[in-house]
Scaffold this active site. Structure first.
Site, PDB file in Angstrom:
ATOM      1  N   HIS A   1      40.240  35.267  34.853  1.00  0.00           N
ATOM      2  CA  HIS A   1      40.861  36.372  34.120  1.00  0.00           C
ATOM      3  C   HIS A   1      42.335  36.088  33.829  1.00  0.00           C
ATOM      4  O   HIS A   1      42.834  36.374  32.730  1.00  0.00           O
ATOM      5  CB  HIS A   1      40.708  37.663  34.942  1.00  0.00           C
ATOM      6  CG  HIS A   1      41.385  38.844  34.346  1.00  0.00           C
ATOM      7  ND1 HIS A   1      42.508  39.414  34.901  1.00  0.00           N
ATOM      8  CD2 HIS A   1      41.124  39.552  33.226  1.00  0.00           C
ATOM      9  CE1 HIS A   1      42.890  40.436  34.163  1.00  0.00           C
ATOM     10  NE2 HIS A   1      42.068  40.545  33.141  1.00  0.00           N
TER      11      HIS A   1
ATOM     12  N   GLU B   1      42.538  33.815  30.939  1.00  0.00           N
ATOM     13  CA  GLU B   1      42.305  34.568  29.696  1.00  0.00           C
ATOM     14  C   GLU B   1      43.624  35.146  29.185  1.00  0.00           C
ATOM     15  O   GLU B   1      43.935  35.044  27.993  1.00  0.00           O
ATOM     16  CB  GLU B   1      41.297  35.688  29.937  1.00  0.00           C
ATOM     17  CG  GLU B   1      41.056  36.589  28.734  1.00  0.00           C
ATOM     18  CD  GLU B   1      40.832  38.037  29.142  1.00  0.00           C
ATOM     19  OE1 GLU B   1      39.998  38.290  30.031  1.00  0.00           O
ATOM     20  OE2 GLU B   1      41.513  38.908  28.578  1.00  0.00           O
ATOM     21  N   HIS B   2      44.406  35.732  30.061  1.00  0.00           N
ATOM     22  CA  HIS B   2      45.716  36.267  29.651  1.00  0.00           C
ATOM     23  C   HIS B   2      46.616  35.168  29.101  1.00  0.00           C
ATOM     24  O   HIS B   2      47.283  35.328  28.078  1.00  0.00           O
ATOM     25  CB  HIS B   2      46.394  36.916  30.861  1.00  0.00           C
ATOM     26  CG  HIS B   2      46.012  38.343  31.069  1.00  0.00           C
ATOM     27  ND1 HIS B   2      46.925  39.372  31.013  1.00  0.00           N
ATOM     28  CD2 HIS B   2      44.823  38.912  31.339  1.00  0.00           C
ATOM     29  CE1 HIS B   2      46.309  40.522  31.245  1.00  0.00           C
ATOM     30  NE2 HIS B   2      45.029  40.263  31.450  1.00  0.00           N
TER      31      HIS B   2
ATOM     32  N   GLU C   1      47.981  45.016  36.655  1.00  0.00           N
ATOM     33  CA  GLU C   1      46.708  45.482  36.089  1.00  0.00           C
ATOM     34  C   GLU C   1      45.720  45.794  37.209  1.00  0.00           C
ATOM     35  O   GLU C   1      44.993  46.785  37.151  1.00  0.00           O
ATOM     36  CB  GLU C   1      46.153  44.406  35.156  1.00  0.00           C
ATOM     37  CG  GLU C   1      44.852  44.801  34.468  1.00  0.00           C
ATOM     38  CD  GLU C   1      44.334  43.687  33.563  1.00  0.00           C
ATOM     39  OE1 GLU C   1      45.123  42.838  33.116  1.00  0.00           O
ATOM     40  OE2 GLU C   1      43.117  43.672  33.318  1.00  0.00           O
TER      41      GLU C   1
END
Length: 447
Positions: A49, A52-53, A129
């Site tokens: 993840h 991905e950022h 997040e």
């Protein structure tokens, strides 16, 4: 369902799926990488993840955030998401602007240029997040706990977003190694659905992506989850307005013939206001505010079927669980009616047909199927659903919803200021926990 999909595998291993449709002058352009939290290891959870950022943090050719600006300037929109089994990037844009995306996506597949300071900044964003989406969300925490309790060895046990400690310890070098290993053409599928001419587009895809060198295949993931041999329970105390009950059972994925019957059983039990559990628990007994049964058929490995209910104030989790158990036992003994079965078949078919109305969802279906199995398995869906009989439903209910294979979690609300450390009482041992297992963890990447 005979979608005229054109499949090509380039010399460097890149899979290309093209589905031409001229009903609107737009396309959905998607790049799917075969990497998700399933490919991680304890101590490095969340790196899929995080990567991905970082894919929005610029390349040697384009500065940070220029990717998003160029897509918007050409009238498109874009985003990305990470799941347990894959990471995907997509843009929806006018068909005559496709070459912009070919340049951008092929460039960041191999030329990502993130410096250490940008990495540290994005890592902090992901940690925030996690605070917002999981640690401050008691329901997400309940699902995390469930995955850690239900799985003992499989990587589905940890959250897609990763553990806070693991995210904080992920080093710049870890990210660079992970990117170089997994972001290669032989680990990816390019999918384009919409207004284009596939022969001409394929030539352009070869021009932009064909020059990227393939990489070595990562070591295979060994996922030998031992069979569950007894009920597991836990209690999670968090500041919350309501109590919630979560019951989960290990179930096979799409490669197993029982997956079609399980898909229909989940619909009969808890999808919609006329489902068995909704009528019993919400309308008649007024024990729960809602009920949902989710069976994750489209997973790379066997996963969990969840039965989830927010409990009516003044009622108890025990009462809700008792009614769910009674409903399951009734199906195990008596099966379901032909009317219920036909309705579930109709719901499955309608959902698939409605998805065909969107280029984006057509691409999503192809991407999910092709990443966890093969896109051609999509053809088997409706015939498989049509063959399910009432006796099949009864058989899979007895096989997979056994009491000794049950996992139960209860979210117990506590007053503000309650110490989480002292309240986190788990009645069973287990490693760390996981994210909503059947749902992709989607982020507004790059911001």
């Amino acid at each position: 369902m005979g979608l005229p999909v054109s499949e090509t595998i380039l010399d460097n291993g890149l899979n290309v799926l093209l589905l031409e449709n001229h009903k609107a002058p737009v396309v959905s352009f998607q790049v799917w990488y075969r990497v998700g939290s399933r490919n991680e290891r304890l101590g490095k959870t969340g790196i899929s993840h995080l990567t991905e950022h970082l894919m929005f943090r610029g390349t040697k050719k384009y500065r940070p955030k220029e990717f998003s600006r160029l897509v918007k300037r050409n009238g498109g929109n874009e985003n990305a998401f990470t799941s347990q089994d894959y990471t995907a990037y997509f843009e929806n844009i006018a068909g005559d602007r496709l070459e912009v995306l070919l340049d951008l996506e092929s460039d960041r597949m191999t030329n990502l240029a993130v410096d250490k300071q940008a990495f540290l900044t994005e890592r902090d964003i992901v940690m925030e997040e996690r605070r917002l989406r999981t640690e401050d969300d008691p329901v997400s925490s309940l699902f995390e706990e469930m995955d850690s309790v239900a799985f003992r060895t499989h990587p589905y046990m940890w959250p897609i977003i990763g553990w806070m400690g693991d995210i904080g310890q992920t080093a710049y070098e870890d990210f660079k190694d992970y990117y170089r290993l997994h972001y290669r053409p032989n680990r990816a599928t390019v999918i384009v659905v919409g207004d284009m001419e596939k022969e001409k587009l394929l030539l352009k895809i070869k021009k932009y992506f064909g020059r990227i060198k393939p990489g070595p295949e990562p070591s295979p993931i060994v996922c030998d989850e031992p069979p569950q041999r007894g009920e597991r329970r836990f209690c999670l105390k968090r500041e919350a307005q309501l109590s919630y009950l979560l019951m989960s059972f290990h179930t096979p994925n799409l490669r197993h013939e029982d997956s079609f019957a399980l898909e229909l059983l989940a619909l009969i039990l808890g999808q919609g206001k006329s489902s068995r559990l909704y009528r019993r628990l919400v309308r008649e007994k007024q024990l729960a505010l809602d009920i949902n049964v989710n069976y994750p058929r489209l997973a790379h490995d066997p996963n969990l079927c969840h039965i989830f209910a927010p409990i009516m104030p003044g009622k108890t989790a025990e009462a809700v669980e008792e009614e769910i158990e009674a409903a399951l036992e009734k199906i195990k003994r008596q099966g379901v009616t032909e009317k219920e079965l036909q309705k579930a078949r109709n719901m499955s078919e309608a959902a698939l047909v409605f998805h065909q109305d969107s280029f984006f969802y057509q691409g999503m279906l192809l991407g999910i199927y092709h990443t966890v199995s093969n896109w051609r398995d999509l053809y088997a869906y409706l015939p498989g659903i049509a063959k399910v009989t009432a006796s099949d439903i009864k058989r899979v209910a007895n096989t997979y919803f056994h009491k000794d294979k049950k996992n139960v979690g209860v979210l117990v609300p506590v007053l503000p200021g309650f110490s989480h450390a002292s309240a986190h009482m788990r009645k069973v041992s287990g490693k760390k926990s996981s994210q909503l297992s059947a749902i992709s963890y989607q982020s507004r990447a790059g911001e």
